[in-house]
Design an enzyme around this catalytic site. Structure first.
Site, PDB file in Angstrom:
ATOM      1  N   GLU A 195       0.854  -1.192   0.000  1.00 15.03           N
ATOM      2  CA  GLU A 195       0.000   0.000   0.000  1.00 15.03           C
ATOM      3  C   GLU A 195       0.886   1.237   0.000  1.00 15.03           C
ATOM      4  OE1 GLU A 195      -2.897   2.511   2.992  1.00 15.03           O
ATOM      5  OE2 GLU A 195      -2.988   0.314   3.119  1.00 15.03           O
TER       6      GLU A 195
ATOM      7  N   ARG B 228       0.932  10.359   0.818  1.00 11.39           N
ATOM      8  CA  ARG B 228       1.364  11.331   1.826  1.00 11.39           C
ATOM      9  C   ARG B 228       2.570  12.143   1.368  1.00 11.39           C
ATOM     10  NH1 ARG B 228       1.049   7.677   7.391  1.00 11.39           N
ATOM     11  NH2 ARG B 228      -1.052   6.841   7.038  1.00 11.39           N
TER      12      ARG B 228
ATOM     13  N   THR C  57      -4.482   6.293   1.689  1.00 12.25           N
ATOM     14  CA  THR C  57      -4.712   7.691   2.069  1.00 12.25           C
ATOM     15  C   THR C  57      -5.375   8.463   0.929  1.00 12.25           C
ATOM     16  OG1 THR C  57      -2.596   7.470   3.255  1.00 12.25           O
ATOM     17  CG2 THR C  57      -3.712   9.573   3.427  1.00 12.25           C
TER      18      THR C  57
ATOM     19  N   LYS D 268     -11.479  -0.641   6.150  1.00 13.22           N
ATOM     20  CA  LYS D 268     -10.280  -0.424   6.951  1.00 13.22           C
ATOM     21  C   LYS D 268     -10.740   0.017   8.343  1.00 13.22           C
ATOM     22  CE  LYS D 268      -6.225   2.638   7.128  1.00 13.22           C
ATOM     23  NZ  LYS D 268      -5.381   3.565   6.335  1.00 13.22           N
TER      24      LYS D 268
END
Length: 214
Positions: free
Chosen positions: A43, A47, A71, A131
């Site tokens: 993953e 960011r 994200t 998640k």
């Protein structure tokens, strides 16, 4: 189990390395180091500015690994990661706008949930694999057990504070298909290009998953 093969890949792997990449040049050796340790999922979190380039490079050059975008919080990012070649998407929370964008993209999506209200929103839109974030801060396995009472149809990928030390506690729960964690991909190991260390951490995790699952 889900009809989506990507979700089955997550379940089969058991552990999803959650990585922050500052330099796209490390993407390929990092992915290959994980594969060498028995982990075939990665993953890449959005960011850092290098994330999309890293994701695209992994998807193109290391097709053996499932390239997941993490994200993802806006519809624009959905379009970006789809173009980069992401095969699945993970978000820290739930957004109707992102849900709509994910349906249009046709990619598997694990929205983030932490409360009963979050779970109700996910269930109402048919999102049954989520998640659980931030896992430890939101109450860990005790909260997961409690949420599974009113939401027995939900399955979870707990992320946030998960480590080799508590991996067994999470994977022992039938509602948990896998966990996400950054301990397999330490920032200093990536900075130092210590791929042997990443491979060793991946091997420890994959071997522990095998033991836990019998």
């Amino acid at each position: 189990m889900s009809d989506e093969p990507e979700i089955e890949r997550l379940r089969a792997c058991g552990v999803v390395p959650v990585v922050v990449i500052d330099d796209a040049h490390v993407a390929v050796p990092l992915a290959r180091a994980l594969l060498a340790g028995g982990i075939d999922v990665i993953e890449v979190t959005l960011r850092r500015p290098a994330a999309l380039n890293a994701l695209e490079t992994i998807a193109r050059e290391v097709p053996e690994i499932l390239a997941v975008a993490g994200t993802v919080v806006t519809p624009a990012q959905v379009a970006d990661v789809q173009q980069a070649g992401a095969q699945a998407v993970v978000s820290p929370g739930f957004s109707e706008a992102v849900d709509d964008a994910m349906r249009a993209a046709g990619l598997p999506w694990l929205p983030g949930v932490a409360t009963a209200s979050d779970c109700m929103r996910a269930v109402s839109t048919g999102r049954l694999t989520c998640k659980f974030f931030p896992a430890e801060q939101a109450g860990g396995t005790a909260t997961l057990k409690a949420l599974s009472g009113p939401f027995p149809q939900l399955r979870f990928c707990p992320t946030g504070g998960v480590s080799l030390g508590n991996l067994a506690d999470y994977l022992a729960l039938k509602q948990v298909i896998c966990v996400g964690g950054s301990w397999l991909v330490p920032a200093d190991a990536i900075a130092n290009r210590d791929w042997a260390r990443v491979t060793q951490l991946a091997r420890e995790a994959s071997e522990k998953v095998a033991i836990i699952r019998g």
